[in-house]
Design a protein around this motif. Structure first.
Motif, PDB file in Angstrom:
ATOM      1  N   CYS A   1       0.838  -1.196   0.000  1.00 28.40           N
ATOM      2  CA  CYS A   1       0.000   0.000   0.000  1.00 28.40           C
ATOM      3  C   CYS A   1       0.874   1.247   0.000  1.00 28.40           C
ATOM      4  O   CYS A   1       2.066   1.195   0.273  1.00 28.40           O
ATOM      5  CB  CYS A   1      -0.958  -0.004   1.186  1.00 28.40           C
ATOM      6  SG  CYS A   1      -0.183  -0.074   2.804  1.00 28.40           S
ATOM      7  N   ILE A   2       0.240   2.341  -0.339  1.00 28.04           N
ATOM      8  CA  ILE A   2       0.873   3.656  -0.301  1.00 28.04           C
ATOM      9  C   ILE A   2       0.237   4.452   0.834  1.00 28.04           C
ATOM     10  O   ILE A   2      -0.989   4.557   0.918  1.00 28.04           O
ATOM     11  CB  ILE A   2       0.647   4.434  -1.624  1.00 28.04           C
ATOM     12  CG1 ILE A   2       1.296   3.719  -2.808  1.00 28.04           C
ATOM     13  CG2 ILE A   2       1.126   5.876  -1.501  1.00 28.04           C
ATOM     14  CD1 ILE A   2       2.779   3.883  -2.927  1.00 28.04           C
ATOM     15  N   LEU A   3       1.064   4.979   1.713  1.00 32.91           N
ATOM     16  CA  LEU A   3       0.633   5.894   2.760  1.00 32.91           C
ATOM     17  C   LEU A   3       0.964   7.291   2.277  1.00 32.91           C
ATOM     18  O   LEU A   3       2.113   7.559   1.882  1.00 32.91           O
ATOM     19  CB  LEU A   3       1.379   5.583   4.055  1.00 32.91           C
ATOM     20  CG  LEU A   3       1.314   6.609   5.181  1.00 32.91           C
ATOM     21  CD1 LEU A   3      -0.098   6.744   5.727  1.00 32.91           C
ATOM     22  CD2 LEU A   3       2.275   6.232   6.298  1.00 32.91           C
ATOM     23  N   ALA A   4      -0.035   8.171   2.242  1.00 29.04           N
ATOM     24  CA  ALA A   4       0.167   9.544   1.766  1.00 29.04           C
ATOM     25  C   ALA A   4      -0.386  10.515   2.805  1.00 29.04           C
ATOM     26  O   ALA A   4      -1.506  10.355   3.280  1.00 29.04           O
ATOM     27  CB  ALA A   4      -0.520   9.757   0.423  1.00 29.04           C
ATOM     28  N   ILE A   5       0.413  11.533   3.136  1.00 33.90           N
ATOM     29  CA  ILE A   5       0.056  12.528   4.148  1.00 33.90           C
ATOM     30  C   ILE A   5       0.178  13.919   3.556  1.00 33.90           C
ATOM     31  O   ILE A   5       1.113  14.202   2.810  1.00 33.90           O
ATOM     32  CB  ILE A   5       0.999  12.407   5.365  1.00 33.90           C
ATOM     33  CG1 ILE A   5       0.802  11.059   6.057  1.00 33.90           C
ATOM     34  CG2 ILE A   5       0.804  13.567   6.348  1.00 33.90           C
ATOM     35  CD1 ILE A   5       1.847  10.749   7.102  1.00 33.90           C
ATOM     36  N   LYS A   6      -0.772  14.777   3.918  1.00 34.45           N
ATOM     37  CA  LYS A   6      -0.643  16.206   3.630  1.00 34.45           C
ATOM     38  C   LYS A   6      -0.601  16.906   4.972  1.00 34.45           C
ATOM     39  O   LYS A   6      -1.478  16.703   5.820  1.00 34.45           O
ATOM     40  CB  LYS A   6      -1.813  16.733   2.803  1.00 34.45           C
ATOM     41  CG  LYS A   6      -1.652  18.218   2.441  1.00 34.45           C
ATOM     42  CD  LYS A   6      -2.848  18.765   1.689  1.00 34.45           C
ATOM     43  CE  LYS A   6      -2.809  18.319   0.261  1.00 34.45           C
ATOM     44  NZ  LYS A   6      -3.860  18.970  -0.554  1.00 34.45           N
ATOM     45  N   ASP A   7       0.435  17.731   5.181  1.00 31.80           N
ATOM     46  CA  ASP A   7       0.554  18.414   6.466  1.00 31.80           C
ATOM     47  C   ASP A   7      -0.047  19.817   6.391  1.00 31.80           C
ATOM     48  O   ASP A   7      -0.570  20.233   5.354  1.00 31.80           O
ATOM     49  CB  ASP A   7       2.005  18.413   6.955  1.00 31.80           C
ATOM     50  CG  ASP A   7       2.930  19.335   6.182  1.00 31.80           C
ATOM     51  OD1 ASP A   7       2.467  20.113   5.300  1.00 31.80           O
ATOM     52  OD2 ASP A   7       4.143  19.293   6.456  1.00 31.80           O
ATOM     53  N   ALA A   8       0.030  20.540   7.500  1.00 29.82           N
ATOM     54  CA  ALA A   8      -0.559  21.873   7.595  1.00 29.82           C
ATOM     55  C   ALA A   8       0.118  22.878   6.663  1.00 29.82           C
ATOM     56  O   ALA A   8      -0.434  23.937   6.386  1.00 29.82           O
ATOM     57  CB  ALA A   8      -0.505  22.370   9.043  1.00 29.82           C
ATOM     58  N   GLU A   9       1.316  22.557   6.169  1.00 30.75           N
ATOM     59  CA  GLU A   9       2.040  23.427   5.235  1.00 30.75           C
ATOM     60  C   GLU A   9       1.815  23.010   3.782  1.00 30.75           C
ATOM     61  O   GLU A   9       2.535  23.434   2.891  1.00 30.75           O
ATOM     62  CB  GLU A   9       3.543  23.394   5.550  1.00 30.75           C
ATOM     63  CG  GLU A   9       3.896  23.708   6.995  1.00 30.75           C
ATOM     64  CD  GLU A   9       3.422  25.081   7.427  1.00 30.75           C
ATOM     65  OE1 GLU A   9       3.571  26.040   6.627  1.00 30.75           O
ATOM     66  OE2 GLU A   9       2.906  25.199   8.550  1.00 30.75           O
ATOM     67  N   ASP A  10       0.829  22.152   3.535  1.00 33.19           N
ATOM     68  CA  ASP A  10       0.496  21.622   2.206  1.00 33.19           C
ATOM     69  C   ASP A  10       1.611  20.792   1.583  1.00 33.19           C
ATOM     70  O   ASP A  10       1.688  20.662   0.361  1.00 33.19           O
ATOM     71  CB  ASP A  10       0.071  22.730   1.235  1.00 33.19           C
ATOM     72  CG  ASP A  10      -1.382  23.108   1.414  1.00 33.19           C
ATOM     73  OD1 ASP A  10      -2.146  22.295   1.962  1.00 33.19           O
ATOM     74  OD2 ASP A  10      -1.757  24.224   1.000  1.00 33.19           O
ATOM     75  N   GLN A  11       2.476  20.252   2.402  1.00 32.20           N
ATOM     76  CA  GLN A  11       3.501  19.338   1.902  1.00 32.20           C
ATOM     77  C   GLN A  11       2.905  17.945   1.844  1.00 32.20           C
ATOM     78  O   GLN A  11       2.138  17.554   2.729  1.00 32.20           O
ATOM     79  CB  GLN A  11       4.720  19.356   2.822  1.00 32.20           C
ATOM     80  CG  GLN A  11       5.369  20.727   2.869  1.00 32.20           C
ATOM     81  CD  GLN A  11       6.501  20.740   3.858  1.00 32.20           C
ATOM     82  OE1 GLN A  11       7.646  20.633   3.476  1.00 32.20           O
ATOM     83  NE2 GLN A  11       6.171  20.845   5.134  1.00 32.20           N
ATOM     84  N   VAL A  12       3.266  17.186   0.804  1.00 37.50           N
ATOM     85  CA  VAL A  12       2.756  15.827   0.634  1.00 37.50           C
ATOM     86  C   VAL A  12       3.932  14.859   0.673  1.00 37.50           C
ATOM     87  O   VAL A  12       4.926  15.046  -0.022  1.00 37.50           O
ATOM     88  CB  VAL A  12       1.968  15.696  -0.686  1.00 37.50           C
ATOM     89  CG1 VAL A  12       1.507  14.260  -0.904  1.00 37.50           C
ATOM     90  CG2 VAL A  12       0.768  16.645  -0.696  1.00 37.50           C
ATOM     91  N   PHE A  13       3.801  13.827   1.504  1.00 31.75           N
ATOM     92  CA  PHE A  13       4.875  12.848   1.674  1.00 31.75           C
ATOM     93  C   PHE A  13       4.271  11.556   2.204  1.00 31.75           C
ATOM     94  O   PHE A  13       3.083  11.509   2.546  1.00 31.75           O
ATOM     95  CB  PHE A  13       5.959  13.368   2.623  1.00 31.75           C
ATOM     96  CG  PHE A  13       5.429  13.918   3.923  1.00 31.75           C
ATOM     97  CD1 PHE A  13       5.225  13.100   5.020  1.00 31.75           C
ATOM     98  CD2 PHE A  13       5.126  15.276   4.038  1.00 31.75           C
ATOM     99  CE1 PHE A  13       4.736  13.609   6.216  1.00 31.75           C
ATOM    100  CE2 PHE A  13       4.634  15.795   5.230  1.00 31.75           C
ATOM    101  CZ  PHE A  13       4.440  14.956   6.322  1.00 31.75           C
ATOM    102  N   GLY A  14       5.082  10.510   2.264  1.00 34.35           N
ATOM    103  CA  GLY A  14       4.561   9.256   2.781  1.00 34.35           C
ATOM    104  C   GLY A  14       5.516   8.107   2.597  1.00 34.35           C
ATOM    105  O   GLY A  14       6.738   8.281   2.629  1.00 34.35           O
TER     106      GLY A  14
END
Length: 177
Positions: free
Chosen positions: A64-77
């Protein structure tokens, strides 16, 4: 082109087709062939619950892919070669990697071979990568705060701009081949 399925139209997306196309080139060869990715869990659609996350992803047979968007609109995972499950020990293989989207493209941090601390998903948190008391990516049980530091497993840069971050959106995607 990958078709992203099972995300409601009123859901704020983390993974976009642009990010997916960049991410695909880093996947193990057999998963690059998947033409459909299925949304298994989303904070926006399914609520803020680690228990719900584990329940919804347990039937996913495979990575699976884990994807996160933080409060600074950065996307990572992370790419995880196994689905997330509550356990008290590390699991996963060297196919796992951390990633972050940047203005210059997607940066992926693959396994260094220094340890085998891939995935640790307990009832109180999720951690990817580790060593020397640091995690490459750590998310608390409320799925609202996280931490990212350089770790021995992936020799990554912190995935967010600062070590600590506020998790605004989180998605888990499975592959349909």
């Amino acid at each position: 082109m990958v078709e992203l399925v099972d995300r409601r139209s009123d859901t704020a997306p983390v993974l976009t087709n642009t990010i997916v196309e960049k991410l695909r080139s880093f996947l193990p060869q057999r998963y690059r062939l998947a033409t459909r990715w299925s949304l298994l869990y989303s904070l926006d659609q399914h609520g803020i619950s680690l228990t719900t996350l584990y329940r919804l992803v347990k039937n996913n047979k495979g990575p699976c892919i884990l994807a996160i968007k933080d409060a600074e609109d950065q996307v990572f995972g992370a790419f995880l070669n196994e689905t997330l499950k509550p356990t008290t020990h590390y699991y996963g293989t060297g196919e796992c990697f951390l990633w972050r989207d940047t203005k210059d493209g997607l940066k992926a941090y693959s396994w260094t071979g220094m340890n085998e601390y891939m995935i640790l998903s307990e009832t109180e948190f999720i951690a990817i990568g580790g060593g020397a008391g640091k995690f490459g990516l750590w998310i608390n049980g409320d799925l609202d705060r996280g931490y990212s530091a350089s770790c021995q497993t992936f020799n990554n840069e912190p995935l967010a701009g600062e070590p600590s971050f506020n998790c605004i959106e989180l998605e888990i995607w499975g592959f349909r081949i």
